[in-house]
Design a protein around this motif. Structure first.
Motif, PDB file in Angstrom:
ATOM      1  N   ILE A   3       0.864  -1.171   0.000  1.00 11.72           N
ATOM      2  CA  ILE A   3       0.000   0.000   0.000  1.00 11.72           C
ATOM      3  C   ILE A   3       0.908   1.231   0.000  1.00 11.72           C
ATOM      4  O   ILE A   3       2.025   1.179   0.516  1.00 11.72           O
ATOM      5  CB  ILE A   3      -0.969  -0.012   1.207  1.00 11.72           C
ATOM      6  CG1 ILE A   3      -2.020   1.095   1.086  1.00 11.72           C
ATOM      7  CG2 ILE A   3      -0.204   0.077   2.520  1.00 11.72           C
ATOM      8  CD1 ILE A   3      -3.159   0.976   2.107  1.00 11.72           C
ATOM      9  N   SER A   4       0.443   2.313  -0.562  1.00  8.28           N
ATOM     10  CA  SER A   4       1.253   3.539  -0.631  1.00  8.28           C
ATOM     11  C   SER A   4       0.980   4.433   0.583  1.00  8.28           C
ATOM     12  O   SER A   4       0.010   4.230   1.316  1.00  8.28           O
ATOM     13  CB  SER A   4       0.922   4.310  -1.906  1.00  8.28           C
ATOM     14  OG  SER A   4      -0.398   4.825  -1.829  1.00  8.28           O
ATOM     15  N   ASN A   5       1.839   5.434   0.769  1.00 13.32           N
ATOM     16  CA  ASN A   5       1.600   6.437   1.811  1.00 13.32           C
ATOM     17  C   ASN A   5       0.216   7.048   1.657  1.00 13.32           C
ATOM     18  O   ASN A   5      -0.528   7.182   2.620  1.00 13.32           O
ATOM     19  CB  ASN A   5       2.649   7.551   1.740  1.00 13.32           C
ATOM     20  CG  ASN A   5       3.946   7.199   2.429  1.00 13.32           C
ATOM     21  OD1 ASN A   5       3.994   6.324   3.281  1.00 13.32           O
ATOM     22  ND2 ASN A   5       5.000   7.893   2.058  1.00 13.32           N
ATOM     23  N   GLN A   6      -0.136   7.439   0.420  1.00 12.68           N
ATOM     24  CA  GLN A   6      -1.440   8.061   0.184  1.00 12.68           C
ATOM     25  C   GLN A   6      -2.566   7.074   0.489  1.00 12.68           C
ATOM     26  O   GLN A   6      -3.598   7.458   1.025  1.00 12.68           O
ATOM     27  CB  GLN A   6      -1.558   8.568  -1.259  1.00 12.68           C
ATOM     28  CG  GLN A   6      -2.811   9.396  -1.497  1.00 12.68           C
ATOM     29  CD  GLN A   6      -2.839  10.673  -0.674  1.00 12.68           C
ATOM     30  OE1 GLN A   6      -1.861  11.409  -0.628  1.00 12.68           O
ATOM     31  NE2 GLN A   6      -3.948  10.938  -0.011  1.00 12.68           N
ATOM     32  N   GLY A   7      -2.368   5.797   0.174  1.00 17.22           N
ATOM     33  CA  GLY A   7      -3.369   4.782   0.490  1.00 17.22           C
ATOM     34  C   GLY A   7      -3.624   4.683   1.983  1.00 17.22           C
ATOM     35  O   GLY A   7      -4.769   4.564   2.434  1.00 17.22           O
ATOM     36  N   LEU A   8      -2.562   4.743   2.790  1.00 19.95           N
ATOM     37  CA  LEU A   8      -2.730   4.719   4.248  1.00 19.95           C
ATOM     38  C   LEU A   8      -3.422   5.989   4.730  1.00 19.95           C
ATOM     39  O   LEU A   8      -4.299   5.937   5.586  1.00 19.95           O
ATOM     40  CB  LEU A   8      -1.371   4.582   4.944  1.00 19.95           C
ATOM     41  CG  LEU A   8      -0.787   3.180   4.957  1.00 19.95           C
ATOM     42  CD1 LEU A   8       0.650   3.222   5.462  1.00 19.95           C
ATOM     43  CD2 LEU A   8      -1.616   2.242   5.803  1.00 19.95           C
ATOM     44  N   LYS A   9      -3.048   7.117   4.168  1.00 21.47           N
ATOM     45  CA  LYS A   9      -3.659   8.392   4.548  1.00 21.47           C
ATOM     46  C   LYS A   9      -5.163   8.358   4.247  1.00 21.47           C
ATOM     47  O   LYS A   9      -5.980   8.759   5.072  1.00 21.47           O
ATOM     48  CB  LYS A   9      -2.966   9.519   3.786  1.00 21.47           C
ATOM     49  CG  LYS A   9      -3.242  10.894   4.313  1.00 21.47           C
ATOM     50  CD  LYS A   9      -2.367  11.901   3.586  1.00 21.47           C
ATOM     51  CE  LYS A   9      -2.803  13.309   3.912  1.00 21.47           C
ATOM     52  NZ  LYS A   9      -2.063  14.311   3.181  1.00 21.47           N
ATOM     53  N   ASP A  10      -5.527   7.844   3.092  1.00 27.23           N
ATOM     54  CA  ASP A  10      -6.940   7.736   2.711  1.00 27.23           C
ATOM     55  C   ASP A  10      -7.684   6.739   3.603  1.00 27.23           C
ATOM     56  O   ASP A  10      -8.817   6.981   4.004  1.00 27.23           O
ATOM     57  CB  ASP A  10      -7.075   7.308   1.244  1.00 27.23           C
ATOM     58  CG  ASP A  10      -6.574   8.368   0.274  1.00 27.23           C
ATOM     59  OD1 ASP A  10      -6.402   9.542   0.687  1.00 27.23           O
ATOM     60  OD2 ASP A  10      -6.325   8.011  -0.890  1.00 27.23           O
ATOM     61  N   LYS A  11      -7.043   5.634   3.916  1.00 31.34           N
ATOM     62  CA  LYS A  11      -7.672   4.579   4.725  1.00 31.34           C
ATOM     63  C   LYS A  11      -8.029   5.066   6.131  1.00 31.34           C
ATOM     64  O   LYS A  11      -9.088   4.744   6.659  1.00 31.34           O
ATOM     65  CB  LYS A  11      -6.729   3.373   4.823  1.00 31.34           C
ATOM     66  CG  LYS A  11      -7.258   2.246   5.678  1.00 31.34           C
ATOM     67  CD  LYS A  11      -6.293   1.069   5.701  1.00 31.34           C
ATOM     68  CE  LYS A  11      -6.808  -0.028   6.612  1.00 31.34           C
ATOM     69  NZ  LYS A  11      -5.928  -1.180   6.626  1.00 31.34           N
ATOM     70  N   PHE A  12      -7.143   5.854   6.753  1.00 30.33           N
ATOM     71  CA  PHE A  12      -7.352   6.253   8.137  1.00 30.33           C
ATOM     72  C   PHE A  12      -7.978   7.633   8.294  1.00 30.33           C
ATOM     73  O   PHE A  12      -8.269   8.042   9.420  1.00 30.33           O
ATOM     74  CB  PHE A  12      -6.030   6.164   8.912  1.00 30.33           C
ATOM     75  CG  PHE A  12      -5.588   4.752   9.090  1.00 30.33           C
ATOM     76  CD1 PHE A  12      -6.187   3.938  10.028  1.00 30.33           C
ATOM     77  CD2 PHE A  12      -4.587   4.224   8.291  1.00 30.33           C
ATOM     78  CE1 PHE A  12      -5.798   2.627  10.180  1.00 30.33           C
ATOM     79  CE2 PHE A  12      -4.187   2.903   8.435  1.00 30.33           C
ATOM     80  CZ  PHE A  12      -4.801   2.105   9.386  1.00 30.33           C
ATOM     81  N   GLY A  13      -8.174   8.355   7.209  1.00 28.39           N
ATOM     82  CA  GLY A  13      -8.809   9.669   7.306  1.00 28.39           C
ATOM     83  C   GLY A  13      -8.046  10.577   8.256  1.00 28.39           C
ATOM     84  O   GLY A  13      -6.830  10.658   8.205  1.00 28.39           O
ATOM     85  N   ARG A  14      -8.755  11.273   9.127  1.00 31.07           N
ATOM     86  CA  ARG A  14      -8.124  12.218  10.051  1.00 31.07           C
ATOM     87  C   ARG A  14      -7.187  11.545  11.043  1.00 31.07           C
ATOM     88  O   ARG A  14      -6.357  12.201  11.656  1.00 31.07           O
ATOM     89  CB  ARG A  14      -9.189  12.984  10.812  1.00 31.07           C
ATOM     90  CG  ARG A  14      -9.952  13.954   9.947  1.00 31.07           C
ATOM     91  CD  ARG A  14     -10.987  14.730  10.683  1.00 31.07           C
ATOM     92  NE  ARG A  14     -10.861  14.639  12.137  1.00 31.07           N
ATOM     93  CZ  ARG A  14     -11.732  15.081  12.992  1.00 31.07           C
ATOM     94  NH1 ARG A  14     -12.820  15.656  12.561  1.00 31.07           N
ATOM     95  NH2 ARG A  14     -11.557  14.971  14.286  1.00 31.07           N
ATOM     96  N   ALA A  15      -7.324  10.253  11.239  1.00 29.36           N
ATOM     97  CA  ALA A  15      -6.512   9.545  12.239  1.00 29.36           C
ATOM     98  C   ALA A  15      -5.124   9.171  11.723  1.00 29.36           C
ATOM     99  O   ALA A  15      -4.343   8.586  12.456  1.00 29.36           O
ATOM    100  CB  ALA A  15      -7.240   8.279  12.696  1.00 29.36           C
TER     101      ALA A  15
END
Length: 133
Positions: free
Chosen positions: A43-55
């Motif tokens: 998974i990419s950095n952006q994918g993790l950012k999208d997955k967790f939202g504000r968290a």
């Protein structure tokens, strides 16, 4: 470097961490619940950012607390490699990486520039943060 406190030792710090985050002061920290998610695929950095939202973003102080607990509880937490998205004083987002060294109780830490397409691979532990009420 080489500082000990309650069995928590930083063996080395990378140049990015020293330059961008070592002197960071976080004020008015709210209690938070950290979650450890072990990456099960690529998974990419952006994918993790999208997955967790504000968290997706974690305070550096909370990340240090997790490393301290991992040092004391030896073997009770997932693996010996953790990473989290931490924001520097200038607003830049960094991927802070901590690797526990198997021959000691110490850690090496560094900060990698946040690049949206940079991949995460199987087994890396990602730390996300939910603010407590």
């Amino acid at each position: 470097v080489g500082q000990v406190g309650k069995k928590f030792e930083i063996l080395s710090m990378g140049p990015n961490f020293e330059r961008m985050l070592l002197d960071k002061v976080e004020k008015d920290l709210c209690p938070a619940t950290l979650h450890i998610d072990q990456v099960r695929g690529s998974i990419s950095n952006q994918g993790l950012k999208d997955k967790f939202g504000r968290a997706y973003e974690t305070k550096l102080a909370h990340f240090w607390q997790l490393l301290q607990k991992a040092s004391i509880l030896e073997g009770c937490l997932l693996g010996g490699s953790y990473a989290a998205f931490v924001r520097a004083e200038d607003g830049t987002l960094w991927v802070v990486v901590a690797q526990r060294q198997s021959l000691s109780a110490g850690w090496t830490v560094d900060a990698l520039e946040f690049k949206p397409l940079f991949p995460w691979f199987f087994g890396r532990n990602f730390i996300s943060c939910r603010q407590s009420d």
